[in-house]
Design a protein around this motif. Sequence first.
Motif, PDB file in Angstrom:
ATOM      1  N   GLY A 115     -18.925   3.639 -40.071  1.00 16.61           N
ATOM      2  CA  GLY A 115     -17.977   3.834 -38.981  1.00 16.61           C
ATOM      3  C   GLY A 115     -17.230   5.151 -39.069  1.00 16.61           C
TER       4      GLY A 115
ATOM      5  N   HIS B  51     -18.773  -0.283 -42.689  1.00 16.35           N
ATOM      6  CA  HIS B  51     -20.226  -0.244 -42.588  1.00 16.35           C
ATOM      7  C   HIS B  51     -20.668  -1.361 -41.643  1.00 16.35           C
ATOM      8  N   GLY B  52     -21.805  -1.177 -41.023  1.00 17.10           N
ATOM      9  CA  GLY B  52     -22.320  -2.206 -40.129  1.00 17.10           C
ATOM     10  C   GLY B  52     -23.753  -1.927 -39.749  1.00 17.10           C
ATOM     11  N   VAL B  53     -24.229  -2.717 -38.792  1.00 17.58           N
ATOM     12  CA  VAL B  53     -25.588  -2.573 -38.272  1.00 17.58           C
ATOM     13  C   VAL B  53     -25.475  -2.504 -36.755  1.00 17.58           C
ATOM     14  N   ASP B  54     -26.102  -1.480 -36.144  1.00 17.96           N
ATOM     15  CA  ASP B  54     -26.012  -1.328 -34.690  1.00 17.96           C
ATOM     16  C   ASP B  54     -26.987  -2.273 -33.987  1.00 17.96           C
ATOM     17  N   VAL B  55     -27.010  -2.216 -32.656  1.00 17.74           N
ATOM     18  CA  VAL B  55     -27.836  -3.140 -31.868  1.00 17.74           C
ATOM     19  C   VAL B  55     -29.330  -2.956 -32.107  1.00 17.74           C
ATOM     20  N   GLN B  56     -29.750  -1.788 -32.588  1.00 15.88           N
ATOM     21  CA  GLN B  56     -31.167  -1.560 -32.919  1.00 15.88           C
ATOM     22  C   GLN B  56     -31.490  -1.988 -34.348  1.00 15.88           C
TER      23      GLN B  56
ATOM     24  N   PHE C  82     -25.060   1.763 -40.190  1.00 23.32           N
ATOM     25  CA  PHE C  82     -24.216   2.906 -39.870  1.00 23.32           C
ATOM     26  C   PHE C  82     -22.928   2.843 -40.684  1.00 23.32           C
TER      27      PHE C  82
ATOM     28  N   GLU D 111     -30.073  -0.679 -37.030  1.00 25.60           N
ATOM     29  CA  GLU D 111     -29.908   0.455 -37.942  1.00 25.60           C
ATOM     30  C   GLU D 111     -28.533   0.409 -38.607  1.00 25.60           C
TER      31      GLU D 111
END
Length: 69
Positions: A53, A42-47, A51, A49
């Motif tokens: 993987g 799991h992570g957070v994108d550059v915007q 996500f 948001e």
Amino acid sequence: MGRLCNALAGLPDDLPIIVDVAEEPGSDLVQEQVVIHVGFGHGVDVQGEPFIGRELRIGCEFPSGTYHS
């Protein structure tokens, strides 16, 4: 992925799985580790948001009793 699923089919859910982890690239030396979790990262994108993987991640740890105090 199919070979892994086939190898695990029918084994008990609580069976420890040992992974030989290379100590360094190209080395024949390995360290035994046990699988502690499997799942999608799991992570957070550059915007900003969140996500999930697309790669299946297998987390490992040294077996109990191998730590130095």
